[in-house]
Design an enzyme around this catalytic site. Structure first.
Site, mmCIF file in Angstrom:
data_model
loop_
_atom_site.group_PDB
_atom_site.id
_atom_site.type_symbol
_atom_site.label_atom_id
_atom_site.label_comp_id
_atom_site.label_asym_id
_atom_site.label_seq_id
_atom_site.Cartn_x
_atom_site.Cartn_y
_atom_site.Cartn_z
ATOM 1 N N HIS A 264 0.841 -1.203 0.000
ATOM 2 C CA HIS A 264 0.000 0.000 0.000
ATOM 3 C C HIS A 264 0.871 1.246 0.000
ATOM 4 O O HIS A 264 1.044 1.881 -1.027
ATOM 5 C CB HIS A 264 -0.926 -0.038 1.214
ATOM 6 C CG HIS A 264 -1.957 1.056 1.247
ATOM 7 N ND1 HIS A 264 -2.196 1.908 0.194
ATOM 8 C CD2 HIS A 264 -2.834 1.433 2.231
ATOM 9 C CE1 HIS A 264 -3.155 2.741 0.515
ATOM 10 N NE2 HIS A 264 -3.561 2.489 1.747
ATOM 11 N N HIS A 305 -0.759 0.934 -12.553
ATOM 12 C CA HIS A 305 -1.451 1.136 -11.284
ATOM 13 C C HIS A 305 -2.612 0.169 -11.186
ATOM 14 O O HIS A 305 -3.262 -0.141 -12.186
ATOM 15 C CB HIS A 305 -1.955 2.583 -11.181
ATOM 16 C CG HIS A 305 -2.360 2.995 -9.805
ATOM 17 N ND1 HIS A 305 -3.605 2.696 -9.280
ATOM 18 C CD2 HIS A 305 -1.700 3.672 -8.833
ATOM 19 C CE1 HIS A 305 -3.681 3.190 -8.054
ATOM 20 N NE2 HIS A 305 -2.553 3.780 -7.755
ATOM 21 N N ASP A 362 3.993 7.126 -7.702
ATOM 22 C CA ASP A 362 5.025 6.608 -6.802
ATOM 23 C C ASP A 362 6.407 6.662 -7.430
ATOM 24 O O ASP A 362 7.408 6.830 -6.731
ATOM 25 C CB ASP A 362 4.696 5.170 -6.397
ATOM 26 C CG ASP A 362 3.391 5.078 -5.632
ATOM 27 O OD1 ASP A 362 3.263 5.792 -4.627
ATOM 28 O OD2 ASP A 362 2.507 4.307 -6.040
#
Length: 426
Positions: A264, A305, A362
Site C-alpha cells: 500500500h 497502477h 510513486d
C-alpha cells in the site's frame, strides 16, 4: 435508486435486489437482502463491493480521472494549496478567503504537541522504523486531548480534525529528528504548512534555516496528490475502526498501520530499491530486457497502477514537480539519472506503451523525496501525513450519518462440528 432491479436466481428461488445509481460511476446492486434468504455474497478483497456511500472522492481508473468533491486532481495540484485541499475534503466546498484564513489560523494554533510526548519518543529505540513511532504516537494523542473525544459532538470532531492535520507535520519531523539523534524543532507559525514541515525536518537550533520555495511547493504538491484516494485499504481501515465508535486518534493510527504495508504505502520505497538493484545507467537496457521476459520474474516498480488502467492522473503533475526540483537543486545523482533513463525507455518502448505501463505517482514521488533529502525510511510517514485529511474526511462522513458496525462475513471451509477427544485417546 435507479428504478432498475436485479434478480438473483438460486435453484427455484428468485431474490429481487434494488439497483442504485450514483452521480458518477457504475450502478450498484444492493445485496443486503440475500442475508434474509440464508445467503452471503463472496468477494475477496471487496473488489466488486461498495462498502459505503460517499461524496468525497471519485475515481475512474479506465479514464484516468480523480476528483475531490468534483474538482480534478490536476487542477487542485497546480492551482490550490494543501491547506485549501484539506478544507475542501473536510467541508465539501472550496473556502472563501475569510474561511481559508480562519482555517489556517486554527491549524497554526494547534501545530505544537504536548511536551510530554518528547518522553514518549524516548521510549523507542533510535533505530526504530519511523512508521512504528508514528503509529504509536498518533494513537497516544487521545491520552493528551481528552477534551475532544466525544464523537457525537460535531465541535469535538472538528477540533480533533484540526489537531490531527496541524500536528502530523510536527510528529513526522520529530520521528526523523529522533532517529538522527538531533534536537526536536518547534513549529514556526509564520511559515506555510509545507515550509514549516521542511524547517522542522532539516533545521537546527544553531542557525536559521532558509526554506527553498521550490522544495516547499514540491512538498505541498506531494501532500495534495496523496490527500485522498477513495476506499483504499487504509481509508477502509479507518472507516472500519470508526464504526466501532473508536476515538478519532485511534482510527487514524489504524489507518497508519494499514498504510505501513509495502503493498500500500511502500510503493515509492520499492521504486528506489529497484533503482538500487539496477545499479547504473549502462545496466538499464538489460533490466528492461529481463522485465519483458515473462520467465525471468523481474518486476518493474512505479509503472502502471492497480486502479488506473490507462494513466495515473497524478503522475503528470508529479513529473513536472520532479523536473522542477532536480533543476532547482542541480543534483548529479547517478540513481536519479538512472530513473530518468528508465522513464525515457518506458515512455517510448512499444512493450510498455501497448500495456499502458506509464510511470505512476510513486515513481516520481520517491525521486523527489530522495532529492529533497528525506530518507527512504520516512517515505511512508510522508504518505501518512498527506493522507490524513482524506482519512479524517471519510471518518467524519461516516460518523455524521447513520452507519452500522463493520462485520464482513466469510465462506467457511473448515472442519464440521466434532467432539473433543481427551489427550490420552488421540
Amino acid at each position: 435508486m435507479s428504478g432498475k432491479q436485479a434478480k438473483l436466481s438460486i435453484d427455484q428461488q428468485t431474490i429481487d435486489l434494488p439497483v442504485y445509481s450514483g452521480t458518477l460511476g457504475p450502478d450498484v446492486i444492493d445485496v443486503k437482502d440475500v442475508l434474509a434468504k440464508g445467503y452471503f455474497t463472496f468477494d475477496p478483497g471487496f473488489m466488486a463491493t461498495a462498502s459505503c456511500e460517499s461524496k468525497i472522492t471519485y475515481i475512474d481508473g479506465d479514464q484516468g480521472i480523480l476528483l475531490h468533491r468534483g474538482y480534478p486532481i490536476e487542477q487542485l495540484a497546480t492551482q490550490s494549496t494543501y491547506e485549501e485541499v484539506c478544507y475542501l475534503l473536510l467541508n465539501g466546498e472550496l473556502p472563501s478567503p475569510v474561511q481559508m484564513q480562519d482555517f489556517r489560523d486554527r491549524i497554526k494554533s494547534h501545530t505544537m504537541v504536548h511536551e510530554q510526548l518528547q518522553f514518549f519518543y524516548r521510549g523507542f529505540r533510535r533505530d526504530a522504523h519511523p512508521m512504528a513511532v508514528m503509529c504509536g504516537v498518533v494513537g497516544a494523542l487521545s491520552a493528551f486531548y481528552h477534551d475532544s473525544l466525544d464523537i457525537r459532538n460535531p465541535e469535538h470532531r472538528q477540533v480533533s480534525a484540526i489537531r490531527l492535520i496541524a500536528k502530523m507535520p510536527t510528529i513526522a519531523a520529530m520521528c526523523y529528528k529522533y532517529s538522527e539523534g538531533q534536537p526536536f524543532m518547534y513549529p514556526r507559525n509564520d511559515l506555510d504548512y509545507s515550509a514549516n514541515f521542511l524547517r522542522m525536518m532539516f533545521g537546527n537550533p544553531c542557525e536559521d534555516y532558509e526554506v527553498n520555495p521550490v522544495l516547499a511547493r514540491a512538498m505541498d504538491r506531494i501532500f495534495i496528490l496523496h490527500a485522498d484516494h477513495e476506499q483504499n485499504a487504509s481509508t477502509s481501515t479507518v472507516r472500519m475502526a470508526g464504526s466501532t465508535e473508536a476515538n478519532p486518534f485511534a482510527c487514524i493510527a489504524a489507518g497508519i498501520a494499514a498504510l505501513w504495508g509495502p503493498s500500500h504505502g511502500g510503493a515509492n520505497e520499492a521504486v528506489l530499491r529497484m533503482l538500487g538493484e539496477i545499479g547504473s545507467v549502462d545496466k538499464v537496457d538489460d533490466f528492461v530486457r529481463r522485465v519483458k521476459d515473462k520467465n525471468d520474474g523481474t518486476k518493474l516498480m512505479g509503472f502502471g497502477h492497480r486502479v488506473y488502467k490507462n494513466f495515473d492522473p497524478r503522475a503528470k503533475v508529479m513529473k513536472q514537480t520532479c523536473d522542477e526540483v532536480l533543476n532547482a537543486l542541480g543534483i548529479q545523482d547517478p540513481q536519479l539519472e538512472l530513473a530518468m533513463k528508465l522513464e525515457d525507455i518506458a515512455l517510448k518502448d512499444d512493450y510498455f506503451v501497448s500495456r499502458k505501463l506509464y510511470p505512476n505517482v510513486d515513481f516520481y514521488s520517491g525521486i523527489i523525496l530522495k532529492a529533497i533529502g528525506i530518507p527512504m525510511s520516512l517515505f511512508t510517514v510522508i504518505f501518512a501525513l498527506g493522507r490524513t485529511p482524506g482519512w479524517i474526511a471519510h471518518w467524519q462522513e461516516m460518523i455524521s450519518n447513520p452507519y452500522k458496525i463493520a462485520r464482513p462475513r466469510q465462506l467457511y471451509t473448515g472442519s464440521l462440528q466434532r467432539n473433543y477427544v481427551p489427550a490420552n485417546q488421540r
